[in-house]
Scaffold this motif. Structure first.
Motif, PDB file in Angstrom:
ATOM      1  N   LEU A 151       1.867   7.674   4.467  1.00 30.15           N
ATOM      2  CA  LEU A 151       1.825   6.436   5.342  1.00 30.15           C
ATOM      3  C   LEU A 151       0.744   6.373   6.192  1.00 30.15           C
ATOM      4  O   LEU A 151      -0.013   5.376   6.552  1.00 30.15           O
ATOM      5  N   ARG A 152      -0.031   7.407   6.490  1.00 27.92           N
ATOM      6  CA  ARG A 152      -1.092   7.550   7.166  1.00 27.92           C
ATOM      7  C   ARG A 152      -2.555   6.737   6.372  1.00 27.92           C
ATOM      8  O   ARG A 152      -3.262   5.866   7.142  1.00 27.92           O
ATOM      9  N   ALA A 187      -1.825   4.564   4.257  1.00 24.64           N
ATOM     10  CA  ALA A 187      -1.587   3.271   3.947  1.00 24.64           C
ATOM     11  C   ALA A 187      -2.142   2.459   5.340  1.00 24.64           C
ATOM     12  O   ALA A 187      -2.713   1.419   5.237  1.00 24.64           O
ATOM     13  N   LEU A 188      -1.861   2.966   6.638  1.00 27.08           N
ATOM     14  CA  LEU A 188      -2.254   2.308   7.731  1.00 27.08           C
ATOM     15  C   LEU A 188      -3.883   2.398   7.763  1.00 27.08           C
ATOM     16  O   LEU A 188      -4.383   1.327   8.451  1.00 27.08           O
ATOM     17  N   ILE A 189      -4.293   3.174   7.476  1.00 31.47           N
ATOM     18  CA  ILE A 189      -5.908   3.322   7.426  1.00 31.47           C
ATOM     19  C   ILE A 189      -6.632   2.108   6.428  1.00 31.47           C
ATOM     20  O   ILE A 189      -7.296   1.417   6.786  1.00 31.47           O
ATOM     21  N   GLU A 190      -5.967   2.122   5.360  1.00 31.54           N
ATOM     22  CA  GLU A 190      -6.224   0.984   4.493  1.00 31.54           C
ATOM     23  C   GLU A 190      -6.012  -0.348   5.027  1.00 31.54           C
ATOM     24  O   GLU A 190      -6.767  -1.345   4.906  1.00 31.54           O
ATOM     25  N   LEU A 191      -5.002  -0.575   5.728  1.00 30.21           N
ATOM     26  CA  LEU A 191      -4.662  -1.837   6.325  1.00 30.21           C
ATOM     27  C   LEU A 191      -5.703  -2.136   7.298  1.00 30.21           C
ATOM     28  O   LEU A 191      -6.139  -3.249   7.554  1.00 30.21           O
ATOM     29  N   VAL A 192      -5.846  -1.259   8.260  1.00 27.97           N
ATOM     30  CA  VAL A 192      -6.891  -1.457   9.223  1.00 27.97           C
ATOM     31  C   VAL A 192      -8.218  -1.904   8.560  1.00 27.97           C
ATOM     32  O   VAL A 192      -8.862  -2.880   8.934  1.00 27.97           O
ATOM     33  N   LEU A 193      -8.718  -1.144   7.566  1.00 33.38           N
ATOM     34  CA  LEU A 193      -9.878  -1.350   6.874  1.00 33.38           C
ATOM     35  C   LEU A 193     -10.014  -2.917   6.210  1.00 33.38           C
ATOM     36  O   LEU A 193     -10.932  -3.574   6.321  1.00 33.38           O
ATOM     37  N   ARG A 194      -8.638  -3.110   5.643  1.00 34.93           N
ATOM     38  CA  ARG A 194      -8.705  -4.659   5.289  1.00 34.93           C
ATOM     39  C   ARG A 194      -8.708  -5.764   6.212  1.00 34.93           C
ATOM     40  O   ARG A 194      -9.261  -6.839   5.970  1.00 34.93           O
ATOM     41  N   SER A 195      -7.999  -5.480   7.415  1.00 36.39           N
ATOM     42  CA  SER A 195      -8.091  -6.329   8.287  1.00 36.39           C
ATOM     43  C   SER A 195      -9.594  -6.591   8.980  1.00 36.39           C
ATOM     44  O   SER A 195      -9.731  -7.563   9.378  1.00 36.39           O
ATOM     45  N   ILE A 196     -10.280  -5.507   9.156  1.00 35.86           N
ATOM     46  CA  ILE A 196     -11.454  -5.684   9.586  1.00 35.86           C
ATOM     47  C   ILE A 196     -12.388  -6.468   8.630  1.00 35.86           C
ATOM     48  O   ILE A 196     -13.186  -7.148   9.113  1.00 35.86           O
ATOM     49  N   ALA A 197     -12.170  -6.096   7.334  1.00 38.27           N
ATOM     50  CA  ALA A 197     -13.115  -6.817   6.359  1.00 38.27           C
ATOM     51  C   ALA A 197     -12.480  -8.340   6.501  1.00 38.27           C
ATOM     52  O   ALA A 197     -13.563  -9.307   6.396  1.00 38.27           O
ATOM     53  N   ALA A 198     -11.468  -8.728   6.555  1.00 34.11           N
ATOM     54  CA  ALA A 198     -10.977 -10.116   6.652  1.00 34.11           C
ATOM     55  C   ALA A 198     -11.425 -10.594   7.963  1.00 34.11           C
ATOM     56  O   ALA A 198     -12.045 -11.788   7.850  1.00 34.11           O
ATOM     57  N   MET A 199     -11.555  -9.850   8.912  1.00 33.56           N
ATOM     58  CA  MET A 199     -12.208 -10.452  10.047  1.00 33.56           C
ATOM     59  C   MET A 199     -13.941 -10.832  10.181  1.00 33.56           C
ATOM     60  O   MET A 199     -14.286 -11.842  10.580  1.00 33.56           O
ATOM     61  N   LEU A 200     -14.412  -9.842   9.734  1.00 29.25           N
ATOM     62  CA  LEU A 200     -15.562 -10.169   9.310  1.00 29.25           C
ATOM     63  C   LEU A 200     -16.075 -11.093   8.351  1.00 29.25           C
ATOM     64  O   LEU A 200     -16.910 -11.996   8.510  1.00 29.25           O
ATOM     65  N   THR A 201     -15.365 -11.576   7.487  1.00 28.38           N
ATOM     66  CA  THR A 201     -15.569 -12.595   6.394  1.00 28.38           C
ATOM     67  C   THR A 201     -15.028 -14.111   7.080  1.00 28.38           C
ATOM     68  O   THR A 201     -16.014 -14.846   7.028  1.00 28.38           O
ATOM     69  N   ALA A 202     -14.022 -13.774   8.127  1.00 30.96           N
ATOM     70  CA  ALA A 202     -13.864 -15.224   8.624  1.00 30.96           C
ATOM     71  C   ALA A 202     -15.092 -15.618   9.910  1.00 30.96           C
ATOM     72  O   ALA A 202     -15.427 -16.620  10.080  1.00 30.96           O
ATOM     73  N   ILE A 254       0.800  -1.159   0.146  1.00 28.03           N
ATOM     74  CA  ILE A 254      -0.008  -0.097  -0.080  1.00 28.03           C
ATOM     75  C   ILE A 254       0.762   1.156  -0.088  1.00 28.03           C
ATOM     76  O   ILE A 254       0.471   2.218  -0.904  1.00 28.03           O
ATOM     77  N   HIS A 255       1.758   1.194   0.637  1.00 27.89           N
ATOM     78  CA  HIS A 255       2.943   2.383   0.834  1.00 27.89           C
ATOM     79  C   HIS A 255       3.793   2.615  -0.341  1.00 27.89           C
ATOM     80  O   HIS A 255       3.894   3.803  -0.810  1.00 27.89           O
ATOM     81  N   SER A 256       4.013   1.543  -1.359  1.00 28.08           N
ATOM     82  CA  SER A 256       4.578   1.868  -2.514  1.00 28.08           C
ATOM     83  C   SER A 256       3.523   2.595  -3.206  1.00 28.08           C
ATOM     84  O   SER A 256       3.969   3.369  -4.322  1.00 28.08           O
ATOM     85  N   VAL A 257       2.268   2.411  -3.355  1.00 28.16           N
ATOM     86  CA  VAL A 257       1.250   3.027  -4.364  1.00 28.16           C
ATOM     87  C   VAL A 257       1.030   4.328  -3.602  1.00 28.16           C
ATOM     88  O   VAL A 257       0.956   5.285  -4.697  1.00 28.16           O
TER      89      VAL A 257
END
Length: 90
Positions: free
Chosen positions: A38-39, A41-56, A31-34
């Protein structure tokens, strides 16, 4: 006992934790390379983590509900005579 610890004990938990850390770091670097900030990138990482947790959690809920329905169907087919015969064998 050593085999039991290796198969499902602390060692496997540490490996899973390390894999999760590695995955998060890879995602953050991708994410950071795109993005240049960095903020975001961290927000998107948190959102992806929440989405993965909800899927599981959704998959786990479906699994538990299917198992509950199977148990209910099995219990509906039993008659009082079946349970009395099973209890009388003790």
């Amino acid at each position: 006992m050593l085999n039991r610890l290796d198969s499902g004990g602390l060692d496997s938990r540490l490996r899973r934790f390390r894999r999760a850390q590695t995955f998060a770091l890879e995602q953050l670097l991708t994410i950071h390379s795109v993005s240049s900030d960095l903020r975001w990138a961290l927000i998107e990482l948190v959102l992806r983590s929440i989405a993965a947790m909800l899927t599981a959690a959704g998959k786990h809920l479906v699994f538990r509900s299917r198992r509950l329905v199977k148990r209910a169907r099995l219990a509906a087919h039993l008659t009082p005579a079946d349970t009395m015969v099973a209890a009388g064998g003790r």
